[in-house]
Design an enzyme around this catalytic site. Structure first.
Site, PDB file in Angstrom:
ATOM      1  CD  GLN A 101      -3.712 -25.380  -4.805  1.00 25.22           C
ATOM      2  OE1 GLN A 101      -3.658 -24.163  -5.017  1.00 25.22           O
ATOM      3  NE2 GLN A 101      -4.849 -25.979  -4.540  1.00 25.22           N
TER       4      GLN A 101
ATOM      5  CE  LYS B  62      -6.240 -21.833  -6.207  1.00 25.20           C
ATOM      6  NZ  LYS B  62      -5.738 -22.251  -4.915  1.00 25.20           N
TER       7      LYS B  62
ATOM      8  CG  ASP C 142      -4.058 -19.496   0.224  1.00 30.95           C
ATOM      9  OD1 ASP C 142      -5.119 -19.514  -0.432  1.00 30.95           O
ATOM     10  OD2 ASP C 142      -3.042 -20.158  -0.081  1.00 30.95           O
TER      11      ASP C 142
HETATM   12  N1  L34 Z   1      -3.011 -22.829  -0.579  1.00 28.06           N
HETATM   13  N2  L34 Z   1      -4.362 -24.606  -1.141  1.00 28.06           N
HETATM   14  C1  L34 Z   1      -4.199 -23.287  -0.964  1.00 28.06           C
HETATM   15  N3  L34 Z   1      -5.216 -22.409  -1.172  1.00 28.06           N
HETATM   16  C2  L34 Z   1      -6.422 -22.844  -1.566  1.00 28.06           C
HETATM   17  O1  L34 Z   1      -7.434 -21.988  -1.706  1.00 28.06           O
HETATM   18  C3  L34 Z   1      -6.614 -24.209  -1.785  1.00 28.06           C
HETATM   19  N4  L34 Z   1      -7.801 -24.738  -2.259  1.00 28.06           N
HETATM   20  C4  L34 Z   1      -8.243 -26.030  -1.747  1.00 28.06           C
HETATM   21  C5  L34 Z   1      -7.082 -27.020  -1.941  1.00 28.06           C
HETATM   22  N5  L34 Z   1      -5.786 -26.428  -1.627  1.00 28.06           N
HETATM   23  C6  L34 Z   1      -5.554 -25.091  -1.532  1.00 28.06           C
HETATM   24  C7  L34 Z   1      -8.263 -24.562  -3.501  1.00 28.06           C
HETATM   25  O2  L34 Z   1      -7.823 -23.744  -4.280  1.00 28.06           O
HETATM   26  C8  L34 Z   1      -9.438 -26.325  -2.640  1.00 28.06           C
HETATM   27  N6  L34 Z   1      -9.298 -25.399  -3.754  1.00 28.06           N
HETATM   28  C9  L34 Z   1     -10.114 -25.422  -4.900  1.00 28.06           C
HETATM   29  C10 L34 Z   1     -10.029 -24.461  -5.895  1.00 28.06           C
HETATM   30  C11 L34 Z   1     -10.811 -24.511  -7.030  1.00 28.06           C
HETATM   31  C12 L34 Z   1     -11.720 -25.520  -7.188  1.00 28.06           C
HETATM   32  C13 L34 Z   1     -11.835 -26.478  -6.206  1.00 28.06           C
HETATM   33  C14 L34 Z   1     -11.035 -26.419  -5.076  1.00 28.06           C
HETATM   34  C15 L34 Z   1     -12.530 -25.569  -8.435  1.00 28.06           C
HETATM   35  O3  L34 Z   1     -12.308 -24.830  -9.359  1.00 28.06           O
HETATM   36  N7  L34 Z   1     -13.505 -26.487  -8.517  1.00 28.06           N
HETATM   37  C16 L34 Z   1     -14.335 -26.664  -9.687  1.00 28.06           C
HETATM   38  C17 L34 Z   1     -14.170 -28.065 -10.273  1.00 28.06           C
HETATM   39  C18 L34 Z   1     -12.777 -28.347 -10.676  1.00 28.06           C
HETATM   40  C19 L34 Z   1     -12.572 -29.777 -11.130  1.00 28.06           C
HETATM   41  O4  L34 Z   1     -13.087 -30.123 -12.202  1.00 28.06           O
HETATM   42  O5  L34 Z   1     -11.895 -30.532 -10.429  1.00 28.06           O
HETATM   43  C20 L34 Z   1     -15.787 -26.469  -9.273  1.00 28.06           C
HETATM   44  O6  L34 Z   1     -16.593 -26.061 -10.108  1.00 28.06           O
HETATM   45  O7  L34 Z   1     -16.098 -26.736  -8.106  1.00 28.06           O
END
Ligand code: L34
Length: 284
Positions: free
Chosen positions: A96, A52, A119
């Site tokens: 988060q 982020k 959010d």
């Molecule tokens: N307040 N909490 C708040 N807002 C959110 O929108 C989130 N979320 C979820 C968990 N808690 C939160 C996220 O940001 C899930 N989440 C989130 C964000 C980004 C990714 C996955 C979940 C992401 O970038 N995933 C990558 C892989 C990352 C890795 O290697 O672990 C992908 O390509 O899916």
């Protein structure tokens, strides 16, 4: 073989649009800031929060990280939110999740000013989404809508199945699909005829949190399958809620994990932060 929906490419496009708009605002003397609050040492949260902050850099926002100790009291966190609510440099506040067990997540969400609730978790914003009159859309469901739209398939009249009923994904997801005139079925752990329901679906959004939950036999030939799940396997590899191998042989379109919904969640957060800045400056 299904067409792969490239979340990285779609998210790059969304971020480029945000970056261009942010640059224009900067010319008018408006800079944009996102406060990111992380409590404790959850490794996954650390990865997401870093992404982020990096996205903020990419689009030209200021980011302010508050990394707090696992043992912080609820009151201390509420006090920080109060400061951020009143800080003019901060357009968006993101706490988060998950938070440590001794902190009541709802109390925290309720304390964030709805104007800075990028959010869209605050009950005020949730209510606005319900009646279809919103400023912010929750990042993950909004990202899923972008991914579905990237296929060029018209959602109206389609049968959509959302698996999972969380406040963060399943419930708002079904509402966004409904707003676009899909016929929506929400399935969950007590659903008895999941196979039958999924077999009739043109669109399946899986947000269960169980690896390989959606199997090949559940998917209709040509369906759009969106995988919101992020499960870490014992070997350290990430995998979604969908059995990608089997389902990609039947689906028309499918998202990968990683590189599908995850990057979209972050791109939509940037979009919401831009929206918050525009609302504050009274720009449409
Ligand atoms: N307040 N909490 C708040 N807002 C959110 O929108 C989130 N979320 C979820 C968990 N808690 C939160 C996220 O940001 C899930 N989440 C989130 C964000 C980004 C990714 C996955 C979940 C992401 O970038 N995933 C990558 C892989 C990352 C890795 O290697 O672990 C992908 O390509 O899916």
């Amino acid at each position: 073989m299904a067409n792969l929906i490239d979340g990285k490419a779609v998210s790059a496009k969304v971020k480029a649009e945000v970056r261009d708009e942010a640059a224009k605002l900067k010319e008018q003397g408006i800079s944009i800031g996102l406060a990111v609050v992380i409590v404790g040492n959850n490794p996954a949260s650390r990865v997401y929060v870093n992404s982020k902050k990096k996205a903020c850099e990419e689009v030209g926002f200021n980011s302010y990280e508050y990394a707090l100790d696992e043992n912080i009291t609820q009151q201390e966190l509420l006090d920080l939110i109060d400061v951020l609510n009143n800080d003019d440099k901060v357009n968006g506040i993101l706490v988060q999740l998950p938070l440590p067990k001794h902190i009541d997540e709802n109390a925290i969400i309720n304390a964030i000013s709805p104007d800075k609730d990028v959010d869209a978790f605050h009950p005020y914003n949730v209510g606005k989404i319900m009646i279809g009159e919103f400023s912010f859309l929750p990042c993950t469901p909004a990202g899923v809508m972008e991914l579905i739209d990237s296929t060029g398939v018209n959602i109206s009249g389609k049968s959509a199945v959302v698996i999972g009923r969380s406040n963060i994904v399943g419930k708002p997801m079904s509402m966004l699909l409904l707003h676009r005139n899909a016929t929506v079925t929400i399935c969950h752990s007590r659903t008895t005829n999941l196979l039958e329901i999924c077999n009739a679906a043109d669109i399946i959004v899986a947000a269960v949190g169980k690896a390989n939950f959606v199997t090949g036999d559940m998917v209709k030939e040509g369906a759009i399958v969106i995988d919101v799940g992020i499960n870490r396997l014992e070997n350290g590899k990430l995998c979604g809620d969908v059995d990608f191998e089997a389902v990609s042989k039947k689906a028309g379109y499918i998202t990968p994990v990683p590189g599908g919904v995850g990057p979209m969640t972050i791109a939509m957060l940037m979009k919401n932060t831009l929206t918050a800045a525009k609302l504050k400056a009274n720009i449409k």
